[in-house]
Design an enzyme around this catalytic site. Structure first.
Site, PDB file in Angstrom:
ATOM      1  N   GLY A   4      10.425 -26.536 -14.938  1.00 33.11           N
ATOM      2  CA  GLY A   4      11.149 -25.914 -13.639  1.00 33.11           C
ATOM      3  C   GLY A   4      12.843 -25.980 -14.109  1.00 33.11           C
ATOM      4  N   TYR A  36       9.967 -36.058   2.054  1.00 33.39           N
ATOM      5  CA  TYR A  36      10.733 -35.476   0.946  1.00 33.39           C
ATOM      6  C   TYR A  36      12.196 -35.355   1.311  1.00 33.39           C
ATOM      7  CZ  TYR A  36      12.056 -31.601  -2.268  1.00 33.39           C
ATOM      8  OH  TYR A  36      12.727 -30.772  -3.194  1.00 33.39           O
ATOM      9  N   ASP A  70      10.233 -36.928 -19.045  1.00 35.72           N
ATOM     10  CA  ASP A  70       9.278 -36.451 -18.278  1.00 35.72           C
ATOM     11  C   ASP A  70       8.053 -37.224 -18.274  1.00 35.72           C
ATOM     12  OD1 ASP A  70       7.774 -34.766 -16.384  1.00 35.72           O
ATOM     13  OD2 ASP A  70       9.345 -33.490 -16.738  1.00 35.72           O
TER      14      ASP A  70
HETATM   15  P1  NAI Z   1       9.064 -28.900 -11.448  1.00 32.20           P
HETATM   16  O1  NAI Z   1       7.954 -29.333 -10.541  1.00 32.20           O
HETATM   17  O2  NAI Z   1       9.028 -27.511 -12.045  1.00 32.20           O
HETATM   18  O3  NAI Z   1       9.534 -29.968 -12.266  1.00 32.20           O
HETATM   19  C1  NAI Z   1      10.024 -31.230 -11.821  1.00 32.20           C
HETATM   20  C2  NAI Z   1       9.417 -32.203 -13.110  1.00 32.20           C
HETATM   21  O4  NAI Z   1       9.629 -33.568 -12.578  1.00 32.20           O
HETATM   22  C3  NAI Z   1       8.289 -32.126 -13.753  1.00 32.20           C
HETATM   23  O5  NAI Z   1       8.370 -31.666 -15.147  1.00 32.20           O
HETATM   24  C4  NAI Z   1       7.793 -33.264 -13.501  1.00 32.20           C
HETATM   25  O6  NAI Z   1       6.630 -33.592 -14.489  1.00 32.20           O
HETATM   26  C5  NAI Z   1       8.696 -34.224 -13.476  1.00 32.20           C
HETATM   27  N1  NAI Z   1       8.263 -35.471 -12.632  1.00 32.20           N
HETATM   28  C6  NAI Z   1       7.614 -35.449 -11.418  1.00 32.20           C
HETATM   29  N2  NAI Z   1       6.991 -36.691 -11.115  1.00 32.20           N
HETATM   30  C7  NAI Z   1       7.475 -37.649 -12.357  1.00 32.20           C
HETATM   31  C8  NAI Z   1       7.297 -38.983 -12.506  1.00 32.20           C
HETATM   32  N3  NAI Z   1       6.741 -39.594 -12.000  1.00 32.20           N
HETATM   33  N4  NAI Z   1       7.877 -39.354 -13.812  1.00 32.20           N
HETATM   34  C9  NAI Z   1       8.624 -38.517 -14.768  1.00 32.20           C
HETATM   35  N5  NAI Z   1       8.766 -37.077 -14.318  1.00 32.20           N
HETATM   36  C10 NAI Z   1       8.130 -36.753 -13.193  1.00 32.20           C
HETATM   37  O7  NAI Z   1      10.019 -28.889 -10.133  1.00 32.20           O
HETATM   38  P2  NAI Z   1      11.583 -27.907  -9.940  1.00 32.20           P
HETATM   39  O8  NAI Z   1      11.152 -27.066  -8.931  1.00 32.20           O
HETATM   40  O9  NAI Z   1      12.162 -27.610 -10.991  1.00 32.20           O
HETATM   41  O10 NAI Z   1      12.425 -29.306  -9.385  1.00 32.20           O
HETATM   42  C11 NAI Z   1      13.584 -29.946  -9.942  1.00 32.20           C
HETATM   43  C12 NAI Z   1      14.320 -30.737  -8.697  1.00 32.20           C
HETATM   44  O11 NAI Z   1      14.782 -29.851  -7.907  1.00 32.20           O
HETATM   45  C13 NAI Z   1      13.270 -31.557  -8.083  1.00 32.20           C
HETATM   46  O12 NAI Z   1      14.305 -32.764  -7.917  1.00 32.20           O
HETATM   47  C14 NAI Z   1      13.272 -30.870  -6.557  1.00 32.20           C
HETATM   48  O13 NAI Z   1      12.831 -31.786  -5.648  1.00 32.20           O
HETATM   49  C15 NAI Z   1      14.479 -30.058  -6.596  1.00 32.20           C
HETATM   50  N6  NAI Z   1      14.188 -28.958  -5.494  1.00 32.20           N
HETATM   51  C16 NAI Z   1      13.352 -27.944  -6.039  1.00 32.20           C
HETATM   52  C17 NAI Z   1      13.344 -26.835  -5.158  1.00 32.20           C
HETATM   53  C18 NAI Z   1      12.364 -25.590  -5.330  1.00 32.20           C
HETATM   54  O14 NAI Z   1      12.183 -24.693  -4.725  1.00 32.20           O
HETATM   55  N7  NAI Z   1      11.876 -25.673  -6.571  1.00 32.20           N
HETATM   56  C19 NAI Z   1      14.151 -26.726  -4.064  1.00 32.20           C
HETATM   57  C20 NAI Z   1      14.985 -27.682  -3.749  1.00 32.20           C
HETATM   58  C21 NAI Z   1      14.919 -28.942  -4.510  1.00 32.20           C
END
Ligand code: NAI
Length: 288
Positions: free
Chosen positions: A12, A157, A32
């Site tokens: 992401g 969250y 990650d």
């Molecule tokens: P994503 O799911 O594509 O990427 C998140 C990454 O965090 C993944 O690679 C995952 O493996 C890693 N991760 C999760 N748990 C973990 C752990 N226990 N240890 C190590 N790594 C871990 O998500 P995205 O959408 O790119 O999210 C990035 C940030 O943006 C997050 O903090 C999310 O909460 C925030 N966000 C996302 C939104 C969306 O609509 N996609 C909206 C608002 C905020």
């Protein structure tokens, strides 16, 4: 060229940021989960994983970090309240605390933390849980949040994101952060098409997620958000400190049109007057 730590670098928005930094010629230390192709494999939901990630970065950056992007995060999922809080809050605050001296060594370091527009668009977030999260007590916060029953996952969250956002504003403006040349700011996205959003759309809550209004009528892309992060990591952000930048297609503006900006409440005046007494008279910028 600088050295940047990026959590959530395997997917992401974290992956998009890591790619942009690499393309710009910087060294990226991507963190990650084990099993991903990140440079540093660590489970940020455990204290050991967070400590291992923090030290691996410090070893590899030789004591100097030009910036950090905290993008690792878990979306709202029922039954995972504790893990959401551990990753989304302690996965930010513990790592940043460990890296602070290395960030200070760079003299002009930038930190971007991923918040969310859920901070200002989710009801029923318990204030006491947020206070506990800022103090680092995720277990007590999780107990409180589980009392929200049906809405405990979105509440967990949103509480996690409110807590990291407030933590950044509390710490980022202090002498040991802002005064040490470190700029800490928060990016608060709305729905951005990543695996996290896709799994929300595919879940039982998908209908609710889809029905959330987005005035621009499309979801964001990881690349759009990565471009904002790159700006927030650049010299253009030297004067930016403790800011929360909402990039959400207009949802927050639609739902909260008249809530912000808000005048300073009268109860903040005594603190402000105390600061004014300490202001220098010779035209220099006041320091705290
Ligand atoms: P994503 O799911 O594509 O990427 C998140 C990454 O965090 C993944 O690679 C995952 O493996 C890693 N991760 C999760 N748990 C973990 C752990 N226990 N240890 C190590 N790594 C871990 O998500 P995205 O959408 O790119 O999210 C990035 C940030 O943006 C997050 O903090 C999310 O909460 C925030 N966000 C996302 C939104 C969306 O609509 N996609 C909206 C608002 C905020």
């Amino acid at each position: 060229m600088g050295t940047y730590a990026v959590t959530g670098a395997a997917s992401g928005m974290g992956a998009a940021v890591a790619a942009s930094l690499t393309e710009a010629g910087h060294t990226v230390l991507g963190i990650d989960r084990p099993g991903t192709d990140a440079d540093i494999a660590a489970d940020l939901s455990t204290a050991d994983g967070r400590a291992a990630a923090a030290s691996a970065v410090l070893e590899r950056c030789s004591g100097r970090l030009d910036g950090a992007v905290l993008a690792a995060g878990l979306g709202p999922k029922r039954g995972q309240e504790q893990t959401i809080l551990d990753v989304n809050v302690l996965g930010v605050t513990e790592l940043l605390t460990a890296w602070r001296p290395a960030l200070a060594s760079a003299s002009n370091a930038k930190v971007v933390v991923f918040g969310s527009n859920s901070t200002t668009s989710t009801p029923l977030v318990p204030h006491r849980a947020v206070r506990r999260l800022i103090a680092g007590d995720t277990e007590a916060a999780a107990r409180q949040i589980r009392r929200r029953g049906q809405v405990s996952a979105p509440a967990a969250y949103a509480a996690s994101k409110v807590a990291v956002t407030q933590w950044c504003r509390l710490h980022g403006t202090r002498p040991d952060w802002a005064g040490a040349g470190i700029r800490v700011n928060v990016l608060a996205p709305g729905p951005v098409m990543t695996p996290l959003l896709q799994s929300q759309l595919n879940s039982a809550q998908g209908k609710n997620v889809r029905s959330f209004p987005v005035p621009v009528r499309e979801y964001g892309t990881p690349e759009q958000l990565a471009a904002w992060v790159m700006l927030m990591l650049s010299d253009s952000a030297d004067f930016m400190c403790g800011s929360v930048i909402t990039v959400d297609g207009g949802t927050e503006a639609l739902l909260r049109s008249r809530d912000w900006p808000k005048p300073l409440p009268l109860r903040s005046m005594p603190k402000l007057l105390w600061r004014m007494y300490r202001a220098p008279k010779d035209g220099q910028v006041a320091q705290y």
